[in-house]
Design a protein around this motif. Structure first.
Motif, PDB file in Angstrom:
ATOM      1  N   ASP A  86       0.810  -1.219   0.000  1.00 55.39           N
ATOM      2  CA  ASP A  86       0.000   0.000   0.000  1.00 55.39           C
ATOM      3  C   ASP A  86       0.844   1.270   0.000  1.00 55.39           C
ATOM      4  O   ASP A  86       0.366   2.349  -0.353  1.00 55.39           O
ATOM      5  CB  ASP A  86      -0.926   0.030   1.225  1.00 55.39           C
ATOM      6  N   GLU A  87       2.114   1.154   0.406  1.00 56.18           N
ATOM      7  CA  GLU A  87       2.919   2.350   0.609  1.00 56.18           C
ATOM      8  C   GLU A  87       3.220   3.078  -0.702  1.00 56.18           C
ATOM      9  O   GLU A  87       3.268   4.308  -0.724  1.00 56.18           O
ATOM     10  CB  GLU A  87       4.219   1.987   1.325  1.00 56.18           C
ATOM     11  N   LEU A  88       3.445   2.333  -1.772  1.00 52.81           N
ATOM     12  CA  LEU A  88       3.759   2.980  -3.047  1.00 52.81           C
ATOM     13  C   LEU A  88       2.589   3.840  -3.503  1.00 52.81           C
ATOM     14  O   LEU A  88       2.774   4.968  -3.960  1.00 52.81           O
ATOM     15  CB  LEU A  88       4.093   1.929  -4.108  1.00 52.81           C
ATOM     16  N   GLY A  89       1.368   3.327  -3.359  1.00 51.45           N
ATOM     17  CA  GLY A  89       0.193   4.109  -3.720  1.00 51.45           C
ATOM     18  C   GLY A  89       0.037   5.330  -2.842  1.00 51.45           C
ATOM     19  O   GLY A  89      -0.360   6.404  -3.318  1.00 51.45           O
ATOM     20  N   ASP A  90       0.356   5.206  -1.547  1.00 53.60           N
ATOM     21  CA  ASP A  90       0.279   6.350  -0.637  1.00 53.60           C
ATOM     22  C   ASP A  90       1.280   7.431  -1.030  1.00 53.60           C
ATOM     23  O   ASP A  90       0.973   8.627  -0.977  1.00 53.60           O
ATOM     24  CB  ASP A  90       0.546   5.900   0.799  1.00 53.60           C
ATOM     25  N   LEU A  91       2.479   7.008  -1.415  1.00 51.18           N
ATOM     26  CA  LEU A  91       3.501   7.972  -1.822  1.00 51.18           C
ATOM     27  C   LEU A  91       3.100   8.687  -3.113  1.00 51.18           C
ATOM     28  O   LEU A  91       3.311   9.891  -3.257  1.00 51.18           O
ATOM     29  CB  LEU A  91       4.841   7.257  -2.008  1.00 51.18           C
ATOM     30  N   ALA A  92       2.521   7.953  -4.051  1.00 52.70           N
ATOM     31  CA  ALA A  92       2.042   8.571  -5.292  1.00 52.70           C
ATOM     32  C   ALA A  92       0.926   9.571  -4.996  1.00 52.70           C
ATOM     33  O   ALA A  92       0.853  10.646  -5.606  1.00 52.70           O
ATOM     34  CB  ALA A  92       1.560   7.504  -6.265  1.00 52.70           C
ATOM     35  N   ALA A  93       0.066   9.242  -4.040  1.00 54.73           N
ATOM     36  CA  ALA A  93      -1.015  10.154  -3.645  1.00 54.73           C
ATOM     37  C   ALA A  93      -0.436  11.418  -3.019  1.00 54.73           C
ATOM     38  O   ALA A  93      -0.902  12.537  -3.293  1.00 54.73           O
ATOM     39  CB  ALA A  93      -1.948   9.453  -2.667  1.00 54.73           C
ATOM     40  N   PHE A  94       0.585  11.268  -2.163  1.00 50.30           N
ATOM     41  CA  PHE A  94       1.234  12.427  -1.561  1.00 50.30           C
ATOM     42  C   PHE A  94       1.826  13.336  -2.630  1.00 50.30           C
ATOM     43  O   PHE A  94       1.664  14.563  -2.579  1.00 50.30           O
ATOM     44  CB  PHE A  94       2.338  11.961  -0.601  1.00 50.30           C
ATOM     45  N   LEU A  95       2.486  12.753  -3.629  1.00 50.86           N
ATOM     46  CA  LEU A  95       3.098  13.557  -4.683  1.00 50.86           C
ATOM     47  C   LEU A  95       2.030  14.302  -5.494  1.00 50.86           C
ATOM     48  O   LEU A  95       2.228  15.462  -5.868  1.00 50.86           O
ATOM     49  CB  LEU A  95       3.921  12.664  -5.610  1.00 50.86           C
ATOM     50  N   ALA A  96       0.899  13.678  -5.726  1.00 45.66           N
ATOM     51  CA  ALA A  96      -0.182  14.328  -6.463  1.00 45.66           C
ATOM     52  C   ALA A  96      -0.705  15.541  -5.697  1.00 45.66           C
ATOM     53  O   ALA A  96      -0.933  16.609  -6.272  1.00 45.66           O
ATOM     54  CB  ALA A  96      -1.314  13.339  -6.732  1.00 45.66           C
ATOM     55  N   VAL A  97      -0.897  15.396  -4.389  1.00 46.24           N
ATOM     56  CA  VAL A  97      -1.371  16.517  -3.574  1.00 46.24           C
ATOM     57  C   VAL A  97      -0.322  17.634  -3.549  1.00 46.24           C
ATOM     58  O   VAL A  97      -0.655  18.820  -3.657  1.00 46.24           O
ATOM     59  CB  VAL A  97      -1.699  16.055  -2.142  1.00 46.24           C
TER      60      VAL A  97
END
Length: 297
Positions: free
Chosen positions: A4-15
């Motif tokens: 799940d962490e890779l998706g969380d990091l991608a979400a952080f970068l988008a924000v």
């Protein structure tokens, strides 16, 4: 790393890129509440705040900026590796995001894409039109389109169009009432239709050159727009002189609805170039587009 962490990091970068949970959620195809929960979960897991939130904006903290600096190249490498897998397909596939001006999109990009789509139905094209000098890396675009003289030195640039010229044009009714300027300095006595630059927020200074002499003129008038189609409408209606790319007004000039002035002060300049980071690993889909766009005089 937990899956799940890779998706969380991608979400952080988008924000961080969008500076908004609303815009980032729309970009990721999720809800604002779900995205907010994802970011809180990431911060709790890391034990440090990554984003500063206010009622009007979102911005990275110092820790968030450090994470972005290391995260972005890693995610770009992952994207490139995934894109390269399309080489194993019978036909290239994948998504290509391009930041471009309206004029380049209309006259160069769309005609090329229209030709490619029937033969490459698995390639998805996304064109974002704006006049600002957008950072294509920060915006996670695959490429951008700019005039050749404005491409950064650390980018690879591919010429995709011929040389261009600017043109000062006005309606016959306007010129009959106010006369024709014979030098760029005369423009200060005319009503001129200004272009608002999206990047700096200032007004574009009209650029001229003759016999090696360069001259920038700050013009004034009753109208300011940030879109060339509106500038053209105002000029056609007789509200002042406009400064546009020659090709944008060629039909109106040929039909006599607009008259060109100061032509000897508008020499050719480098036309549109497609540009992208030099470290980018080209996917088969992107290579197809580059080959289709490459200008052959």
């Amino acid at each position: 790393m937990h899956r799940d962490e890779l998706g969380d990091l991608a979400a952080f970068l988008a924000v961080a890129d969008e500076r908004s949970f609303t815009r980032a959620a729309a970009k990721l195809g999720t809800s604002q509440s779900a995205l907010s929960h994802t970011l809180r979960r990431l911060e709790e897991r890391l034990g440090i705040r990554l984003l500063t939130r206010t009622t009007r904006s979102v911005s990275p903290t110092d820790a968030g900026e450090q994470l972005i600096a290391g995260l972005r190249p890693a995610l770009e490498e992952i994207d490139a590796r995934i894109a390269s897998l399309s080489a194993l397909r019978e036909k290239p596939a994948g998504s290509i995001r391009i930041n471009t001006s309206w004029h380049a999109a209309e006259t160069i990009l769309w005609p090329a894409i229209e030709r490619l789509l029937p033969d490459y139905p698995d390639i998805r094209f996304e064109l974002t039109q704006d006049q600002a000098l957008t950072d294509i890396v920060a915006g996670r675009f695959d490429a951008g389109v700019r005039l050749g003289e404005r491409v950064e030195k650390d980018m690879i640039a591919v010429r995709i169009g011929p040389d261009l010229r600017m043109a000062v044009v006005g309606a016959p009714s306007y010129l009959e009432a106010h006369g024709r300027p014979t030098t760029p300095h005369d423009l200060t006595r005319h009503a001129c239709i200004n272009l608002r630059l999206e990047t700096q927020g200032g007004l574009y200074a009209w650029e001229f050159e003759r016999d090696g002499r360069e001259l920038n003129v700050r013009v004034d008038g009753p109208l300011v727009f940030n879109a060339v189609p509106l500038i053209m409408k105002a000029a056609l209606a007789g509200f002042g002189l406009a400064f546009v790319i020659e090709a944008q007004a060629e039909d109106e000039i040929a039909e006599g609805r607009l008259v060109r002035v100061l032509e000897d002060w508008c020499p050719p300049f480098a036309g549109y170039h497609l540009y992208y980071p030099s470290r980018r690993q080209l996917s088969p889909a992107f290579t197809v587009l580059v080959n289709a766009l490459r200008y052959r005089s």
